[in-house]
Write a protein that holds these residues in place. Structure first.
Motif, PDB file in Angstrom:
ATOM      1  N   GLY A 160      56.829  49.327 -12.436  1.00 17.11           N
ATOM      2  CA  GLY A 160      55.501  48.703 -12.434  1.00 17.11           C
ATOM      3  C   GLY A 160      54.405  49.727 -12.654  1.00 17.11           C
ATOM      4  O   GLY A 160      54.659  50.850 -13.108  1.00 17.11           O
ATOM      5  N   GLY A 161      53.193  49.347 -12.307  1.00 20.41           N
ATOM      6  CA  GLY A 161      52.020  50.158 -12.614  1.00 20.41           C
ATOM      7  C   GLY A 161      51.967  51.485 -11.872  1.00 20.41           C
ATOM      8  O   GLY A 161      51.367  52.445 -12.318  1.00 20.41           O
ATOM      9  N   GLY A 202      60.383  51.525 -19.473  1.00 15.97           N
ATOM     10  CA  GLY A 202      59.335  51.188 -20.446  1.00 15.97           C
ATOM     11  C   GLY A 202      58.055  50.932 -19.674  1.00 15.97           C
ATOM     12  O   GLY A 202      57.548  49.819 -19.651  1.00 15.97           O
ATOM     13  N   GLU A 203      57.533  52.008 -19.040  1.00 17.63           N
ATOM     14  CA  GLU A 203      56.383  51.840 -18.143  1.00 17.63           C
ATOM     15  C   GLU A 203      55.125  52.398 -18.782  1.00 17.63           C
ATOM     16  O   GLU A 203      55.142  53.492 -19.360  1.00 17.63           O
ATOM     17  CB  GLU A 203      56.689  52.577 -16.830  1.00 17.63           C
ATOM     18  CG  GLU A 203      56.206  51.866 -15.599  1.00 17.63           C
ATOM     19  CD  GLU A 203      56.928  50.536 -15.364  1.00 17.63           C
ATOM     20  OE1 GLU A 203      56.385  49.489 -15.773  1.00 17.63           O
ATOM     21  OE2 GLU A 203      58.010  50.555 -14.765  1.00 17.63           O
ATOM     22  N   HIS A 204      54.054  51.634 -18.671  1.00 17.32           N
ATOM     23  CA  HIS A 204      52.763  51.984 -19.282  1.00 17.32           C
ATOM     24  C   HIS A 204      52.911  52.109 -20.799  1.00 17.32           C
ATOM     25  O   HIS A 204      52.234  52.901 -21.439  1.00 17.32           O
ATOM     26  CB  HIS A 204      52.171  53.262 -18.658  1.00 17.32           C
ATOM     27  CG  HIS A 204      51.669  53.027 -17.266  1.00 17.32           C
ATOM     28  ND1 HIS A 204      50.393  52.589 -16.987  1.00 17.32           N
ATOM     29  CD2 HIS A 204      52.304  53.101 -16.069  1.00 17.32           C
ATOM     30  CE1 HIS A 204      50.262  52.432 -15.680  1.00 17.32           C
ATOM     31  NE2 HIS A 204      51.410  52.724 -15.090  1.00 17.32           N
ATOM     32  N   ASP A 216      53.329  48.921 -22.531  1.00 21.53           N
ATOM     33  CA  ASP A 216      52.969  47.609 -23.111  1.00 21.53           C
ATOM     34  C   ASP A 216      51.586  47.617 -23.758  1.00 21.53           C
ATOM     35  O   ASP A 216      51.413  47.135 -24.876  1.00 21.53           O
ATOM     36  CB  ASP A 216      53.152  46.438 -22.115  1.00 21.53           C
ATOM     37  CG  ASP A 216      52.337  46.508 -20.844  1.00 21.53           C
ATOM     38  OD1 ASP A 216      51.673  47.541 -20.609  1.00 21.53           O
ATOM     39  OD2 ASP A 216      52.344  45.517 -20.083  1.00 21.53           O
ATOM     40  N   TYR A 217      50.591  48.233 -23.051  1.00 26.24           N
ATOM     41  CA  TYR A 217      49.235  48.236 -23.631  1.00 26.24           C
ATOM     42  C   TYR A 217      49.086  49.321 -24.700  1.00 26.24           C
ATOM     43  O   TYR A 217      47.999  49.500 -25.241  1.00 26.24           O
ATOM     44  CB  TYR A 217      48.168  48.352 -22.536  1.00 26.24           C
ATOM     45  CG  TYR A 217      48.320  49.550 -21.627  1.00 26.24           C
ATOM     46  CD1 TYR A 217      47.876  50.814 -21.996  1.00 26.24           C
ATOM     47  CD2 TYR A 217      48.916  49.416 -20.379  1.00 26.24           C
ATOM     48  CE1 TYR A 217      48.014  51.905 -21.161  1.00 26.24           C
ATOM     49  CE2 TYR A 217      49.070  50.495 -19.532  1.00 26.24           C
ATOM     50  CZ  TYR A 217      48.612  51.738 -19.931  1.00 26.24           C
ATOM     51  OH  TYR A 217      48.769  52.819 -19.094  1.00 26.24           O
ATOM     52  N   ARG A 235      58.913  40.149 -11.215  1.00 26.76           N
ATOM     53  CA  ARG A 235      59.760  40.984 -12.078  1.00 26.76           C
ATOM     54  C   ARG A 235      59.903  42.394 -11.520  1.00 26.76           C
ATOM     55  O   ARG A 235      59.094  42.860 -10.728  1.00 26.76           O
ATOM     56  CB  ARG A 235      59.194  41.081 -13.490  1.00 26.76           C
ATOM     57  CG  ARG A 235      57.834  41.767 -13.625  1.00 26.76           C
ATOM     58  CD  ARG A 235      57.909  43.235 -14.046  1.00 26.76           C
ATOM     59  NE  ARG A 235      56.632  43.920 -13.976  1.00 26.76           N
ATOM     60  CZ  ARG A 235      56.169  44.520 -12.897  1.00 26.76           C
ATOM     61  NH1 ARG A 235      56.867  44.507 -11.772  1.00 26.76           N
ATOM     62  NH2 ARG A 235      54.996  45.132 -12.906  1.00 26.76           N
ATOM     63  N   TYR A 291      44.671  52.627 -13.074  1.00 23.12           N
ATOM     64  CA  TYR A 291      45.280  51.924 -14.205  1.00 23.12           C
ATOM     65  C   TYR A 291      44.311  51.813 -15.392  1.00 23.12           C
ATOM     66  O   TYR A 291      44.657  52.215 -16.517  1.00 23.12           O
ATOM     67  CB  TYR A 291      45.781  50.556 -13.736  1.00 23.12           C
ATOM     68  CG  TYR A 291      46.550  49.780 -14.772  1.00 23.12           C
ATOM     69  CD1 TYR A 291      47.947  49.821 -14.827  1.00 23.12           C
ATOM     70  CD2 TYR A 291      45.890  49.000 -15.728  1.00 23.12           C
ATOM     71  CE1 TYR A 291      48.657  49.105 -15.785  1.00 23.12           C
ATOM     72  CE2 TYR A 291      46.582  48.286 -16.681  1.00 23.12           C
ATOM     73  CZ  TYR A 291      47.965  48.337 -16.710  1.00 23.12           C
ATOM     74  OH  TYR A 291      48.654  47.627 -17.664  1.00 23.12           O
ATOM     75  N   CYS A 303      45.593  44.274 -17.330  1.00 20.52           N
ATOM     76  CA  CYS A 303      47.046  44.455 -17.487  1.00 20.52           C
ATOM     77  C   CYS A 303      47.473  44.234 -18.937  1.00 20.52           C
ATOM     78  O   CYS A 303      46.747  43.642 -19.729  1.00 20.52           O
ATOM     79  CB  CYS A 303      47.784  43.463 -16.586  1.00 20.52           C
ATOM     80  SG  CYS A 303      47.478  41.757 -17.039  1.00 20.52           S
ATOM     81  N   GLY A 304      48.674  44.692 -19.258  1.00 22.70           N
ATOM     82  CA  GLY A 304      49.293  44.416 -20.557  1.00 22.70           C
ATOM     83  C   GLY A 304      50.022  43.080 -20.519  1.00 22.70           C
ATOM     84  O   GLY A 304      49.775  42.251 -19.638  1.00 22.70           O
ATOM     85  N   ILE A 305      50.970  42.913 -21.447  1.00 20.33           N
ATOM     86  CA  ILE A 305      51.614  41.608 -21.640  1.00 20.33           C
ATOM     87  C   ILE A 305      52.999  41.514 -20.980  1.00 20.33           C
ATOM     88  O   ILE A 305      53.623  40.451 -20.948  1.00 20.33           O
ATOM     89  CB  ILE A 305      51.718  41.310 -23.162  1.00 20.33           C
ATOM     90  CG1 ILE A 305      52.170  39.879 -23.480  1.00 20.33           C
ATOM     91  CG2 ILE A 305      52.651  42.299 -23.858  1.00 20.33           C
ATOM     92  CD1 ILE A 305      51.149  38.841 -23.238  1.00 20.33           C
ATOM     93  N   MET A 306      53.467  42.624 -20.380  1.00 17.25           N
ATOM     94  CA  MET A 306      54.856  42.636 -19.893  1.00 17.25           C
ATOM     95  C   MET A 306      55.142  41.599 -18.800  1.00 17.25           C
ATOM     96  O   MET A 306      56.114  40.830 -18.902  1.00 17.25           O
ATOM     97  CB  MET A 306      55.201  44.028 -19.343  1.00 17.25           C
ATOM     98  CG  MET A 306      56.517  44.056 -18.571  1.00 17.25           C
ATOM     99  SD  MET A 306      57.078  45.697 -18.183  1.00 17.25           S
ATOM    100  CE  MET A 306      55.945  46.203 -16.903  1.00 17.25           C
ATOM    101  N   ASP A 307      54.328  41.591 -17.749  1.00 18.84           N
ATOM    102  CA  ASP A 307      54.683  40.818 -16.548  1.00 18.84           C
ATOM    103  C   ASP A 307      54.733  39.321 -16.843  1.00 18.84           C
ATOM    104  O   ASP A 307      55.653  38.611 -16.417  1.00 18.84           O
ATOM    105  CB  ASP A 307      53.676  41.088 -15.425  1.00 18.84           C
ATOM    106  CG  ASP A 307      53.500  42.577 -15.154  1.00 18.84           C
ATOM    107  OD1 ASP A 307      54.355  43.363 -15.602  1.00 18.84           O
ATOM    108  OD2 ASP A 307      52.506  42.943 -14.504  1.00 18.84           O
ATOM    109  N   ILE A 356      46.002  46.702  -9.826  1.00 19.94           N
ATOM    110  CA  ILE A 356      45.738  47.306 -11.133  1.00 19.94           C
ATOM    111  C   ILE A 356      44.282  47.172 -11.579  1.00 19.94           C
ATOM    112  O   ILE A 356      43.906  47.711 -12.603  1.00 19.94           O
ATOM    113  CB  ILE A 356      46.704  46.835 -12.239  1.00 19.94           C
ATOM    114  CG1 ILE A 356      46.539  45.378 -12.539  1.00 19.94           C
ATOM    115  CG2 ILE A 356      48.129  47.164 -11.940  1.00 19.94           C
ATOM    116  CD1 ILE A 356      47.239  45.042 -13.840  1.00 19.94           C
TER     117      ILE A 356
HETATM  118  C1  GLA Z   1      51.407  46.621 -14.500  1.00 17.76           C
HETATM  119  C2  GLA Z   1      50.793  45.807 -15.643  1.00 17.76           C
HETATM  120  C3  GLA Z   1      51.745  45.759 -16.837  1.00 17.76           C
HETATM  121  C4  GLA Z   1      52.216  47.153 -17.226  1.00 17.76           C
HETATM  122  C5  GLA Z   1      52.709  47.923 -16.014  1.00 17.76           C
HETATM  123  C6  GLA Z   1      53.046  49.352 -16.326  1.00 17.76           C
HETATM  124  O1  GLA Z   1      52.520  45.972 -13.994  1.00 17.76           O
HETATM  125  O2  GLA Z   1      50.519  44.506 -15.214  1.00 17.76           O
HETATM  126  O3  GLA Z   1      51.109  45.114 -17.907  1.00 17.76           O
HETATM  127  O4  GLA Z   1      51.211  47.850 -17.899  1.00 17.76           O
HETATM  128  O5  GLA Z   1      51.768  47.913 -14.960  1.00 17.76           O
HETATM  129  O6  GLA Z   1      54.147  49.409 -17.168  1.00 17.76           O
END
Ligand code: GLA
Length: 388
Positions: A338-339, A32-34, A36-37, A27, A224, A170-174, A219
């Protein structure tokens, strides 16, 4: 990356023809960065680069994972015993997904799985999420349970695998976009409720360029997790469940009362303003009023500046790319994606300027860093699927 190649390699490795092949994409995040968490909103697209998984059943209750990207590093689990982390870092993503599916009541069946991927590794394009999702979809296909795990749950299982088996918080986005991506659409995801909206991202005569700094990004590294902790601490001081619930006034009051440090103020400000930018960006793409791409581009720049100055997750190479892109005619916007701490930048550009902008970025980057960054155009691609 052809399905013929993975079939041939599968036969070489396992002596039989694969029974099925699944694919899961990497992806890029438009904005919308950082967030998701922090329970906020994200707006990613799935890209054409993806991980393929070819599979065939085996009857001894074991699952063998092999990858063309990891020669001589096969991994293997026994479905009759508890699944733990193994000796190969890459295999832990797969182990974690298998464990998560079992925990959610899926009766997995033995199989051989061979992966092949053209998602660049460590480039911030979610190669790991695409491996997790490909694993999940393949394992479900093997036991005929494709439709028993809903998309959001599959994304959660994959995220949990990365958090616990691979040690990356990591968060849930990816994982969500790898599961739920749609061709020609970005995905607006509410990371708190799990609600999604597919937003057309299909402007004619525009191109999204991805520029890879080749500065490696992991990450699990300190930056991160530290950002996550700083955000959690700020939310606690503000007395809210997550920074999603913060407002600029709330932060200003906490500053005035000396309750919050300068660093926590800047981290919080990034999250609050980035969530607002993401929702505004989704509206622009939805309503397509006159000049909406220019306005979308301005939000991209503002996002980059906030990530660079308030959240401090950019790096000189990413800043150079954005600085080279900004003043060029035909460029709508640019930002890191991304991160951060390396990885890729994206540049939204008019199609007829794509070549000259690519050249300017490549030359300017080379002048400063004595190498050329890989640059490719991408379009929103579909999410995970059975392809054969
Ligand atoms: C990484 C993490 C995602 C998100 C991004 C920053 O890609 O895997 O969950 O936090 O960084 O937006």
């Amino acid at each position: 990356m052809s399905t013929q190649k993975i079939k041939d390699e599968f036969r070489k490795a396992f002596g039989v023809t694969p029974k099925g092949i699944v694919a899961a994409p990497g992806r890029v995040n438009l904005i919308g960065e950082h967030t998701d968490y922090n329970d906020g909103f994200v707006l990613p697209i799935a890209i054409e680069q993806r991980t393929l998984a070819a599979w065939a059943p085996r009857d001894d209750g074991r699952v063998v994972f092999a990858s063309l990207q990891q020669p001589n590093k096969c991994d293997e689990i026994d479905l009759c015993t508890a699944i733990e982390t193994g000796q190969h870092a890459w295999g832990n993503y797969c182990r974690g997904v298998a464990a998560g599916l079992i925990e959610n009541g899926i009766e997995l069946a033995g199989c051989n799985i061979l992966f092949d991927s053209n998602v660049p590794l460590n480039a911030g394009l979610s190669s790991s999420a695409s491996l997790e999702v490909a694993t999940g979809v393949a394992l479900l296909a093997v036991c005929g349970s494709e439709s028993s795990v809903k998309p959001h749950l599959l994304a959660k299982i994959c995220q949990h695998a990365e958090n616990t088996f691979a040690g990356a918080p990591c968060g849930i986005m990816d994982q969500s976009i790898s599961v739920m991506g749609q061709a020609n659409h970005a995905l607006l995801l509410d990371c708190r409720s799990g609600q999604t909206r597919q937003i057309p991202f299909d402007a004619p005569n525009t191109v999204l360029l991805v520029v890879d700094t080749q500065v490696s990004h992991d990450i699990g590294d300190g930056g991160y997790p530290a950002r996550r902790k700083q955000c959690e601490a700020a939310a606690e001081i503000l007395g809210i469940p997550a920074l999603r619930d913060a407002t600029e006034e709330m932060i200003a009051q906490a500053v005035a009362a000396s309750k919050i440090s300068d660093l926590q103020m800047r981290r919080s400000r990034h999250v609050v303003t980035e969530i607002a930018r993401t929702l505004a960006a989704a509206d622009l793409l939805t309503f397509k009023a006159d000049g909406y791409l220019q306005k979308f581009g301005e939000l991209m720049y503002a996002s980059h500046a906030s990530l660079r100055d308030d959240f401090e997750v950019s790096c000189p190479e990413l800043d150079t790319i954005v600085d080279l892109a900004i003043p060029r005619s035909g460029v709508f916007g640019a930002r890191m994606t991304g991160g951060g701490f390396g990885g890729c930048a994206i540049v939204l550009v008019e199609e007829n300027h794509a070549e000259s902008v690519t050249q300017v970025i490549s030359d300017g980057f080379k002048k400063q860093y004595h190498r050329r960054p890989p640059i490719f155009a991408t379009h929103p691609a579909p999410g995970a699927m059975l392809i054969e």
